[in-house]
Design an enzyme around this catalytic site. Sequence first.
Site, short mmCIF file in Angstrom:
data_model
loop_
_atom_site.label_atom_id
_atom_site.label_comp_id
_atom_site.label_asym_id
_atom_site.label_seq_id
_atom_site.Cartn_x
_atom_site.Cartn_y
_atom_site.Cartn_z
N ASP A 1 8.50 -3.10 -2.67
CA ASP A 1 7.97 -3.34 -1.67
C ASP A 1 8.84 -4.51 -1.07
O ASP A 1 8.19 -5.17 -0.30
CB ASP A 1 6.64 -3.54 -1.65
CG ASP A 1 6.16 -5.11 -2.56
OD1 ASP A 1 7.06 -5.50 -3.30
OD2 ASP A 1 5.01 -5.17 -2.63
N TYR B 1 1.77 -23.15 3.77
CA TYR B 1 0.82 -22.69 5.05
C TYR B 1 0.08 -24.11 5.44
O TYR B 1 -0.16 -24.00 6.66
CB TYR B 1 0.06 -21.62 4.66
CG TYR B 1 0.63 -20.37 4.40
CD1 TYR B 1 1.13 -19.91 5.61
CD2 TYR B 1 0.61 -19.51 3.59
CE1 TYR B 1 1.79 -18.57 5.75
CE2 TYR B 1 1.20 -18.33 3.35
CZ TYR B 1 1.81 -17.87 4.58
OH TYR B 1 2.42 -16.66 4.80
N THR C 1 0.98 -1.12 -0.27
CA THR C 1 0.13 0.22 0.13
C THR C 1 0.76 1.33 0.02
O THR C 1 0.71 2.23 -0.66
CB THR C 1 -0.66 0.00 1.26
OG1 THR C 1 -1.70 -1.04 1.08
CG2 THR C 1 -1.85 1.27 1.34
#
Length: 210
Positions: free
Chosen positions: A85, A46, A18
Site C-alpha cells: 500500500d 501535525y 482498504t
Amino acid sequence: MNYHFITIEGNIGAGKTTLAHLLSKHYNARLVLEAFADNPFLPKFYENPSQFAFPLELFFMAERYKQLKELVHTKDLFQSVTISDYLFTKCLLFAKVNLPEEEFRLYQRIFDIIIPQLVQPDILIYLHAPVQKLQSNIRRRNRSYEQSIPDDYLFRIQETYTHYIRQHNIKTLFVDASNADFLGNEKHVQVILDALEKDYENGQHFLALP
C-alpha cells in the site's frame, strides 16, 4: 494475472490500505502495509511540522526500506503475488512537500543511495480523489492527529504525486476514486481486478468506477 508486485498509492485518505487488503485476499498475496502507527514523530509533526518533519521522514524511510528490503531476500512458495500500500518513492514525494530545501537535498542523497537496492513494482495503482472526498474519508477513520490536516496540504501532496507519475512514465492504473467505495461496492473492486488481467505499456491508463 501477470503482475507479481503490485503497489497501490494515493493521497492521505484515498483508500490505499482498504484496496490492498481486498486485492491480497483475492490473489492470496503477501501483503506489505505501511507501519505508520509505529512512527513516534507523526502526531508531533501535525502539531509542529517545521520542527518534526525531518525526523518524521527519516523514520518513514528507514521503516519502508526495512520492509521492502525483505522482499529481495524472502520468497514465499505459496504466495507468488505481493501487494503493497505504498511506493518507496513516496519518501521523496512527501519530503519534497514537508522539508526545507537544504534538508530535502540531504534527504534526497540518502534516498538515492538506498533505492537501487529495492525491488520496484510491476504496476502502480494510483487512487486519485478530490480533496473533499479525502477529508471525508479522514474524518470517517477518525485518527485524532489527522483531523486538522489543511486542504492546501492535501492538494500539494496530490500535485506532487501526479507530477511524479507523469514525469517518470511509470506503468500506472490511474483510478478516478471520486466515488470509490471498495468495501461497500464489489463492482468497484471488480474494475481493478479486470484491469489487472490486461497488459499495459508504460504510462498512465485511466480507469473510472461505476
